[in-house]
Enzyme design. Structure first.
Site, PDB file in Angstrom:
ATOM      1  N   ASP A  79     -10.779  -4.526  -1.124  1.00 58.45           N
ATOM      2  CA  ASP A  79      -9.754  -4.059  -0.190  1.00 58.45           C
ATOM      3  C   ASP A  79     -10.367  -3.189   0.901  1.00 58.45           C
ATOM      4  OD1 ASP A  79      -7.400  -3.307   1.002  1.00 58.45           O
ATOM      5  OD2 ASP A  79      -6.601  -2.218  -0.724  1.00 58.45           O
ATOM      6  N   ASP A  88       0.836  -1.207   0.000  1.00 52.58           N
ATOM      7  CA  ASP A  88       0.000   0.000   0.000  1.00 52.58           C
ATOM      8  C   ASP A  88       0.872   1.258   0.000  1.00 52.58           C
ATOM      9  OD1 ASP A  88      -2.804  -0.849   0.099  1.00 52.58           O
ATOM     10  OD2 ASP A  88      -2.265  -1.806   2.000  1.00 52.58           O
TER      11      ASP A  88
HETATM   12  C1  DX5 Z   1      -6.450   0.918   2.819  1.00 55.40           C
HETATM   13  C2  DX5 Z   1      -5.505  -0.087   2.185  1.00 55.40           C
HETATM   14  C3  DX5 Z   1      -5.797  -1.508   2.529  1.00 55.40           C
HETATM   15  C4  DX5 Z   1      -5.985  -1.781   4.005  1.00 55.40           C
HETATM   16  C5  DX5 Z   1      -6.258  -3.187   4.348  1.00 55.40           C
HETATM   17  O1  DX5 Z   1      -6.231   2.178   2.298  1.00 55.40           O
HETATM   18  O2  DX5 Z   1      -5.541   0.001   0.785  1.00 55.40           O
HETATM   19  O3  DX5 Z   1      -4.953  -2.402   1.865  1.00 55.40           O
HETATM   20  O4  DX5 Z   1      -4.950  -1.280   4.747  1.00 55.40           O
HETATM   21  O5  DX5 Z   1      -6.270  -3.306   5.741  1.00 55.40           O
HETATM   22  P1  DX5 Z   1      -7.475  -3.914   6.561  1.00 55.40           P
HETATM   23  O6  DX5 Z   1      -7.653  -5.322   6.080  1.00 55.40           O
HETATM   24  O7  DX5 Z   1      -7.014  -3.826   7.960  1.00 55.40           O
HETATM   25  O8  DX5 Z   1      -8.695  -3.073   6.285  1.00 55.40           O
HETATM   26 ZN    ZN Z   2      -4.611  -1.638  -0.465  1.00 58.54          ZN
END
Ligand code: DX5
Ligand code: ZN
Length: 219
Positions: free
Chosen positions: A179, A34
């Protein structure tokens, strides 16, 4: 088949190498990187994500998918193409117009890298339709981008269904990835709606047993 992608957003630096090893041993399908630039979203993860990607390249074989949450898409695309990753996903909200988006898609594909387009919860899902013939996957955000550990937005289900129908009716072969806020329960809901790749950060990373967590997500 449902695949699972582990987000490294909430992995601390000191645990990163161990986490890479353990996740790979648990049979994860992808590592999800990310990249946040502090502009498109408040957080800035630029240096940390680059470092993690370099470790992954050195010590693991799991496919790496990059999720760019940045304003200047082109420079980050170039830098991740240089490192060499399996896919790069950028947001349709990041670029000004259709022409720029299409140019970026073809630039990434020219470098033998898969392309994903991501869409924020508040953007109409139909806005992604013009690009469907050219991309490998759509990354549907089920939280506002910017942080891990948020609650799944239930309207994502219907958006996935609508998108899945459009993909099916046109005979495209495109992955639908989701996501944000994915756990064993929301995984079932989005799989039922038509998603086939699930990104999960906190659900996997905070679990005692990665293998079990991944199995629960696959449903
Ligand atoms: C949010 C990100 C994700 C997220 C996933 O902006 O793109 O990839 O961090 O994390 P969880 O599963 O904790 O929501
Ligand atoms: Zn992400």
């Amino acid at each position: 088949m449902v695949e699972v992608s582990a987000s490294f957003l909430n992995v601390e630096k000191e645990n990163s190498i161990q986490t890479i090893y353990n996740l790979e041993a648990s049979g994860i399908d992808y590592f999800h990187i990310d990249v946040m630039d502090g502009k498109f979203v408040k957080n800035n993860t630029v240096d940390r994500m680059r470092e993690y990607t370099e470790y992954m390249k050195q010590i693991a074989n799991t496919k790496i998918e990059v999720h760019l949450m940045v304003e200047e898409v082109e420079s980050y695309v170039k830098s991740y193409l240089d490192i060499g990753v399996n896919s790069i996903t950028f947001h349709i909200e990041s670029l000004k117009n259709e022409m720029e988006i299409l140019k970026m898609i073809s630039y990434i594909k020219k470098h033998d890298t898969q392309v994903g387009l991501s869409i924020n919860p508040k953007t109409k899902i139909e806005q992604i339709y013009p690009y469907l013939p050219y991309i490998h996957k759509v990354l549907v955000m089920s939280v506002e981008p910017g942080a891990g550990g948020q609650k799944f937005l239930p309207e994502a289900r219907e958006r996935i269904q609508t998108l899945n129908k459009a993909i099916y009716e046109n005979g495209f072969e495109i992955d639908i990835e989701v996501d944000g806020g994915i756990n064993a329960q929301t995984a079932l809901e989005v799989i039922e709606a038509g998603a086939n790749i699930l990104v999960a950060g906190s659900y996997i990373v905070t679990s005692e047993n990665y293998k079990e967590a991944i199995k629960n997500l696959r449903g």
